[in-house]
Design an enzyme around this catalytic site. Sequence first.
Site, PDB file in Angstrom:
ATOM      1  N   ASP A   1       0.823  -1.210   0.000  1.00  0.00           N
ATOM      2  CA  ASP A   1       0.000   0.000   0.000  1.00  0.00           C
ATOM      3  C   ASP A   1       0.857   1.261   0.000  1.00  0.00           C
ATOM      4  OD1 ASP A   1       0.883  -0.144   2.603  1.00  0.00           O
ATOM      5  OD2 ASP A   1      -1.103  -0.357   3.501  1.00  0.00           O
ATOM      6  N   SER A   2       2.179   1.087   0.121  1.00  0.00           N
ATOM      7  CA  SER A   2       3.091   2.225  -0.030  1.00  0.00           C
ATOM      8  C   SER A   2       2.976   2.853  -1.411  1.00  0.00           C
ATOM      9  CB  SER A   2       4.540   1.786   0.217  1.00  0.00           C
ATOM     10  OG  SER A   2       4.906   0.733  -0.665  1.00  0.00           O
TER      11      SER A   2
ATOM     12  N   ASP B   1      -0.960  -6.212  -0.520  1.00  0.00           N
ATOM     13  CA  ASP B   1      -1.495  -5.622   0.707  1.00  0.00           C
ATOM     14  C   ASP B   1      -3.010  -5.481   0.616  1.00  0.00           C
ATOM     15  OD1 ASP B   1       0.490  -5.222   2.566  1.00  0.00           O
ATOM     16  OD2 ASP B   1       1.057  -3.255   1.820  1.00  0.00           O
TER      17      ASP B   1
ATOM     18  N   LYS C   1      -1.460  -9.546   2.427  1.00  0.00           N
ATOM     19  CA  LYS C   1      -0.812  -9.140   3.680  1.00  0.00           C
ATOM     20  C   LYS C   1      -1.773  -8.293   4.492  1.00  0.00           C
ATOM     21  CE  LYS C   1       2.701  -6.131   3.847  1.00  0.00           C
ATOM     22  NZ  LYS C   1       2.142  -5.049   4.751  1.00  0.00           N
TER      23      LYS C   1
ATOM     24  N   GLU D   1      -2.188  -6.126   8.236  1.00  0.00           N
ATOM     25  CA  GLU D   1      -1.483  -5.498   9.351  1.00  0.00           C
ATOM     26  C   GLU D   1      -2.199  -5.747  10.675  1.00  0.00           C
ATOM     27  OE1 GLU D   1      -0.727  -1.364   8.819  1.00  0.00           O
ATOM     28  OE2 GLU D   1       0.289  -1.614   6.901  1.00  0.00           O
TER      29      GLU D   1
ATOM     30  N   GLU E   1       8.404  -4.778  11.234  1.00  0.00           N
ATOM     31  CA  GLU E   1       8.817  -3.453  10.764  1.00  0.00           C
ATOM     32  C   GLU E   1       9.241  -2.533  11.904  1.00  0.00           C
ATOM     33  OE1 GLU E   1       7.412   0.279   7.904  1.00  0.00           O
ATOM     34  OE2 GLU E   1       6.169  -1.527   8.026  1.00  0.00           O
TER      35      GLU E   1
END
EC number: 2.1.2.11
Length: 257
Positions: A42-43, A86, A116, A118, A185
């Site tokens: 998502d970056s 993501d 992925k 979070e 992270e």
Amino acid sequence: MLPSDLVKYKEQSQKIIALTAWDSISGSIAEQANVDLVLVGDSLAMVCLGYKSTLPLTLENIIYHTNAVSRGFKKKIEEQPLLVTDMPFLTYQCGEDKAVEYAGKIIQSTYAKAVKVEGAEPEIQKVISRLIRMGIPVMGHIGLTPQSYLNLGLKKQGESLESQEKIKKDASILEKLGCFSIVLEHMPELLAKEIQNNLTIPTIGIGAGNFCDGQVRVTADLLGLNDDQPPFCQPIIQGKHLFKDKLKEWVDSERLN
């Protein structure tokens, strides 16, 4: 490459190397660099779309860019890197049913082989468990979780004893839920090392030291394409300045012709 192959890498003490990608060109370059895993992170909201955070990224955005990345892969299917996508903000925090629907759309509509997610809060645990039961492989992500920055900020995690214990507990929970790997992270190296030693699934570090089973980097950070660099990523080249200077040389030369 399948999610289960990463577990074999850990068993064989083989380092896992991952990069992010956001379009066909970055996907092709990552594949040619022989990475094991390509993450459509998502970056890309910031790297590619110009947003100030990852939060505005939509399901439609991530599907569009995942397909673009996969079109850059040219190797035989079995030789391609593992493609992980993501789940954007509010596509899995909205309840189990919606999360399954949205993750299912990602898997059905793209060549991604896993998603992925979070965090490891109780609500997220239920979602992860449900996704895995439905046949969708899940990569976990703990420590600094950018989608939670409004509450937690973007600071290094695991600095206090309480925070360290929570992160270790979360890692254990994610493994028990069935995650095939976990991103760690921006946390202390020794904390990441302890987690790595305690898990049978691989840990993929970003700003978590060198003891993880693998490393992932945002490609644009690594190439020095962003103005704001995270403290844990040292660029291998100053790409933005290099490309700008070369393009300016071309522009100036064309004006003289």
